[in-house]
Scaffold this active site. Structure first.
Site, PDB file in Angstrom:
ATOM      1  N   LYS A  31      42.896  48.611  -4.708  1.00 55.61           N
ATOM      2  CA  LYS A  31      41.732  48.914  -4.499  1.00 55.61           C
ATOM      3  C   LYS A  31      40.846  48.330  -3.249  1.00 55.61           C
ATOM      4  O   LYS A  31      41.490  46.726  -3.528  1.00 55.61           O
ATOM      5  CB  LYS A  31      40.793  49.114  -6.001  1.00 55.61           C
ATOM      6  CG  LYS A  31      40.312  48.053  -6.505  1.00 55.61           C
ATOM      7  CD  LYS A  31      39.541  48.521  -7.313  1.00 55.61           C
ATOM      8  CE  LYS A  31      39.423  46.565  -7.844  1.00 55.61           C
ATOM      9  NZ  LYS A  31      37.321  47.060  -8.627  1.00 55.61           N
ATOM     10  N   LYS A  42      35.136  43.300  -4.099  1.00 57.96           N
ATOM     11  CA  LYS A  42      33.727  43.121  -3.119  1.00 57.96           C
ATOM     12  C   LYS A  42      34.560  41.554  -2.992  1.00 57.96           C
ATOM     13  O   LYS A  42      34.334  40.682  -2.378  1.00 57.96           O
ATOM     14  CB  LYS A  42      32.634  43.129  -4.091  1.00 57.96           C
ATOM     15  CG  LYS A  42      31.997  44.123  -4.225  1.00 57.96           C
ATOM     16  CD  LYS A  42      31.132  43.720  -5.789  1.00 57.96           C
ATOM     17  CE  LYS A  42      31.559  44.806  -6.370  1.00 57.96           C
ATOM     18  NZ  LYS A  42      30.013  44.905  -7.978  1.00 57.96           N
ATOM     19  N   LYS A  73      42.588  39.964 -13.456  1.00 54.71           N
ATOM     20  CA  LYS A  73      41.160  38.737 -13.342  1.00 54.71           C
ATOM     21  C   LYS A  73      41.678  37.443 -14.264  1.00 54.71           C
ATOM     22  O   LYS A  73      41.654  36.064 -13.770  1.00 54.71           O
ATOM     23  CB  LYS A  73      40.229  39.093 -13.832  1.00 54.71           C
ATOM     24  CG  LYS A  73      38.918  40.260 -13.021  1.00 54.71           C
ATOM     25  CD  LYS A  73      37.975  40.605 -13.608  1.00 54.71           C
ATOM     26  CE  LYS A  73      37.576  41.699 -12.701  1.00 54.71           C
ATOM     27  NZ  LYS A  73      35.343  41.652 -13.248  1.00 54.71           N
TER      28      LYS A  73
HETATM   29  P1  TYM Z   1      31.819  46.825 -10.357  1.00 52.49           P
HETATM   30  O1  TYM Z   1      31.008  46.290  -9.875  1.00 52.49           O
HETATM   31  O2  TYM Z   1      33.236  46.245 -10.417  1.00 52.49           O
HETATM   32  O3  TYM Z   1      32.307  48.212  -9.862  1.00 52.49           O
HETATM   33  C1  TYM Z   1      30.638  49.162  -9.650  1.00 52.49           C
HETATM   34  C2  TYM Z   1      31.810  50.715  -9.725  1.00 52.49           C
HETATM   35  O4  TYM Z   1      32.291  50.586  -8.265  1.00 52.49           O
HETATM   36  C3  TYM Z   1      33.448  51.715  -8.505  1.00 52.49           C
HETATM   37  N1  TYM Z   1      34.557  50.631  -8.248  1.00 52.49           N
HETATM   38  C4  TYM Z   1      35.285  51.477  -7.209  1.00 52.49           C
HETATM   39  N2  TYM Z   1      35.050  53.039  -6.256  1.00 52.49           N
HETATM   40  C5  TYM Z   1      36.010  53.869  -5.437  1.00 52.49           C
HETATM   41  N3  TYM Z   1      36.547  52.871  -4.682  1.00 52.49           N
HETATM   42  C6  TYM Z   1      36.867  51.647  -5.224  1.00 52.49           C
HETATM   43  N4  TYM Z   1      37.310  50.941  -4.151  1.00 52.49           N
HETATM   44  C7  TYM Z   1      36.116  50.839  -5.938  1.00 52.49           C
HETATM   45  N5  TYM Z   1      35.815  49.657  -5.935  1.00 52.49           N
HETATM   46  C8  TYM Z   1      34.789  49.717  -7.090  1.00 52.49           C
HETATM   47  C9  TYM Z   1      33.491  51.123  -9.687  1.00 52.49           C
HETATM   48  O5  TYM Z   1      34.137  51.601 -11.038  1.00 52.49           O
HETATM   49  C10 TYM Z   1      32.480  50.748 -10.919  1.00 52.49           C
HETATM   50  O6  TYM Z   1      32.225  52.435 -11.427  1.00 52.49           O
HETATM   51  N6  TYM Z   1      32.412  46.845 -14.544  1.00 52.49           N
HETATM   52  C11 TYM Z   1      31.803  47.790 -13.889  1.00 52.49           C
HETATM   53  C12 TYM Z   1      30.099  47.877 -14.192  1.00 52.49           C
HETATM   54  C13 TYM Z   1      29.304  48.507 -15.780  1.00 52.49           C
HETATM   55  C14 TYM Z   1      29.414  49.939 -15.933  1.00 52.49           C
HETATM   56  C15 TYM Z   1      28.832  48.897 -16.840  1.00 52.49           C
HETATM   57  C16 TYM Z   1      29.494  50.838 -15.326  1.00 52.49           C
HETATM   58  C17 TYM Z   1      28.790  47.328 -16.132  1.00 52.49           C
HETATM   59  N7  TYM Z   1      28.653  48.363 -17.289  1.00 52.49           N
HETATM   60  C18 TYM Z   1      28.626  50.805 -17.868  1.00 52.49           C
HETATM   61  C19 TYM Z   1      29.481  51.957 -15.977  1.00 52.49           C
HETATM   62  C20 TYM Z   1      29.034  51.907 -17.258  1.00 52.49           C
HETATM   63  C21 TYM Z   1      32.044  47.542 -13.064  1.00 52.49           C
HETATM   64  O7  TYM Z   1      33.582  47.788 -12.314  1.00 52.49           O
HETATM   65  O8  TYM Z   1      31.237  47.641 -11.801  1.00 52.49           O
END
Ligand code: TYM
Length: 333
Positions: free
Chosen positions: A197, A200, A115
């Site tokens: 990956k 978004k 990032k």
């Molecule tokens: P975020 O919003 O970036 O992603 C949300 C979840 O989606 C999973 N993910 C994927 N899984 C499979 N293939 C993909 N291409 C893919 N892209 C995203 C991410 O691994 C995530 O599980 N930091 C976290 C949000 C968060 C969180 C937490 C999660 C904040 N606090 C506490 C667990 C526990 C995140 O990446 O969000």
């Protein structure tokens, strides 16, 4: 929360529209966890602001994500479901844990490095502290398991390290959580570059299928998906990343096993295969989108659900935070 059940925590950032990567990697399983675990699901808006957000868009995305959670089967009566910034304990716990976390550890985080490259004009403290806030989220609820995609594995590991470090420095306080990752689907890849990956915030939106994409867009994007020149539909992520990614998407949306899917497409061409994947995804997304819209139209209901959720979350979070404050020596009035 029921005493005899383990606690499961997960969260998603309300940035942009979710992709089917987020859905497959996490959200689609959440409904089924609710019977077996004390589930705590959050919308991580405090994480979202570590990259620049349009305030109006962030607000709208948060409500849209809440509606999507419910449309995907998250039941506010069965779990704790809230917006992270509604529970001030997260920021407070993050501050307490910051003093047990080393700058070097945060500088080594892959996501921070990625990032920082992508947002070179905005390498802010929040971006660096992101994993500690995530540790705070998880540890506040005495979480046993955290289902996430593979991109979050490193953050889970550091959460465990911080928990163990705290428990050793003071006395046992936190449950040390385990990550759970899907066997197939923990990393759904970009359709145009299957070594990356699906994201978004991808530069080219044609590589990502968004949960809000309409049928024609879904089918068009799958038609353009990158495959290879073997003309053989087999699951082999190492040598055939494009085809394997499409198979992972197909099996999760159709409910078929990998063997069944490989048999179904045996001898078929890539054109037919990509169309079949597009159709099943479009078929499955349509009712979710309709339900999300229906829920989103009832703002009063959603606001009520989120207010209740924040109250439920606060009670649990406050208890853990009070324990932590006591252990670290804050004078209790
Ligand atoms: P975020 O919003 O970036 O992603 C949300 C979840 O989606 C999973 N993910 C994927 N899984 C499979 N293939 C993909 N291409 C893919 N892209 C995203 C991410 O691994 C995530 O599980 N930091 C976290 C949000 C968060 C969180 C937490 C999660 C904040 N606090 C506490 C667990 C526990 C995140 O990446 O969000």
């Amino acid at each position: 929360m029921e005493e005899n059940k383990k606690t499961l925590y997960s969260a998603i950032q309300p940035t942009n529209s979710l992709t089917i990567g987020n859905y497959i990697g996490t959200l689609r399983n959440w409904a089924s966890y609710q019977n077996d675990y004390n589930c705590v699901f959050a919308m991580a808006d405090m994480h979202a602001i570590t990259v620049r957000q349009q305030p109006a868009q962030l607000r709208a995305n948060t409500l849209a994500l809440a509606a999507l959670f419910i449309a995907c089967g998250v039941d506010p009566d069965k779990c704790t479901f809230y917006v992270q910034s509604h529970v001030p304990c997260h920021a407070e716990m993050c501050w307490a844990l910051n003093s047990l976390t080393y700058v070097g550890e945060m500088e080594r985080m892959t996501q921070f490095k990625d990032k920082s490259k992508r947002h070179a004009d905005n390498i802010n403290m929040g971006l660096m502290d992101y994993p500690v806030l995530m540790a705070a989220d998880i540890l506040l609820y005495q979480t046993d398991v955290v289902p996430v995609g593979l991109d979050q594995r490193q953050h889970l590991e550091i959460t465990r390290d911080i928990a163990i470090r705290f428990n050793n420095a003071y006395s046992p306080t936190f449950t040390v959580p385990e990550g759970i990752y899907a066997k197939v689907g923990a990393k759904i890849c970009d359709l145009l570059d299957p070594t990356k990956k699906m994201s978004k915030s991808a530069e080219n939106p044609n590589g990502s299928i968004f949960m809000t994409d309409d049928r024609d867009t879904v089918i068009r994007k799958f038609k353009r998906a990158v495959t290879d020149s073997d003309n053989c539909i087999k699951y082999d992520p190492e040598n055939k990343p494009g085809v394997s990614n499409l198979l992972a998407i197909y099996t999760t949306f159709s409910g078929k096993s990998m063997d069944e899917a490989e048999r179904e497409f045996d001898g078929k061409g890539y054109g037919d295969f990509k169309l079949a994947v597009g159709e099943i995804v479009a078929d499955k997304l349509a009712p979710v989108q309709a339900e999300q819209k229906r829920i989103l139209d009832d703002k009063a209901y959603l606001q009520g659900v989120l207010a209740n959720g924040a109250e439920k979350a606060y009670k649990v979070a406050r208890k853990t935070l009070s324990k932590v404050y006591k252990k670290i020596g804050f004078f209790q009035a």
